[in-house]
Write a protein that holds these residues in place. Structure first.
Motif: not given
Length: 273
Positions: A181, A185, A188-189
């Motif tokens: 990723i 990403e 965001r995670t």
């Protein structure tokens, strides 16, 4: 990495682990750029030695972990060593035992740690980054754990930290697929705390490190200890230790200095006691 006139430097693992100190900030550099900073067993052991010296240096208040060059933080374990050091379960167990001490040291490190991530952060590099307190990533960063593509069991500790950061569903997706990723990403995670343009990464990281180094060490120690206890199951939490560090803070010279500095409208000069 830091200002040369003020820095002291030392190397470990034949120069593949570098240690630098400047103005209260310690820096450990993974210096194996030819292999995108892939971690050998010697580098794990060298990391342990560097961390111990920084831990025991009273002048060091925060530690940055960074990869040499612009290609990788740590691209994983040095797979070229696997035929010799991890070719079967017995050899892998011995490898794990030898790398366990540095991993445990970083996991329970008494001082704040920051992973400064540029480029590839894969496999064992993810483990190093996840053991740090804070992760700052450049926009060009890539993250992943390709264990399933190599037939490797990633291990309890590594997965515990992964699940604590991204949750079980994302942990499954990353582990089952071996996918990579990007930095957006990862942000965001919850895998990283901040993403900045590539050219701003070092300055952004050192700005946070300087802010930490100027704050009261006992108060930061109390926060680190208490957060670690919060993450444990209730029956495993050391409430006595939490109370003790809280008492130490309230009785400290730094608390008195913080109050005086506030009233006098000046920056406090904390000494860590």
């Amino acid at each position: 990495m830091l200002d040369a006139p003020k820095a002291t430097e030392k190397s470990f693992a034949d120069g593949k682990i570098l240690k630098c100190i400047s103005d209260g900030v310690g820096v450990v550099t993974f210096n194996n750029p030819e292999k995108r900073n892939a971690m050998s067993l010697d580098m794990w052991e060298g990391l342990g030695h560097a961390l111990i010296e920084l831990r025991d240096d009273a002048e060091v208040r925060v530690v940055i972990l960074v990869g040499a060059g612009d290609k990788a933080f740590v691209s994983g374990a040095d797979i070229s060593q696997f035929e010799k050091t991890r070719h079967n379960a017995e050899a892998s167990e011995e490898y794990s035992k030898r790398s366990a001490a540095p991993r445990a040291l970083l996991a329970d490190y008494p001082k704040p740690t920051i992973a400064c991530i540029r480029g590839f952060c894969l496999g064992g590099g993810m483990q190093v980054a996840m053991l740090a307190d804070i992760r700052i990533a450049a926009e060009n960063s890539q993250f992943g754990i390709p264990a399933a593509k190599l037939g490797i069991a990633y291990g309890y500790d590594g997965l515990k930290h992964l699940v604590s950061l991204v949750g079980p569903s994302w942990a499954r997706l990353l582990m089952y697929t071996g996918m990579r990723i990007d930095a957006a990403e990862a942000l965001r995670t919850g895998l990283v705390e901040r993403v900045v343009p590539d050219a701003e990464l070092w300055n952004a990281t050192t700005e946070i490190a300087r802010a930490i180094s100027h704050n009261a060490p006992l108060a930061i120690k109390a926060a680190k200890l208490t957060i670690a206890q919060v993450l444990k199951d209730p029956e495993e939490r050391d409430m006595v230790a939490i109370k003790a560090i809280g008492t130490a803070c309230m009785d400290s010279e730094d608390f008195r200095e913080g109050r005086r500095a506030f009233m006098e409208k000046r920056k406090p000069n904390f000494v860590g006691r």
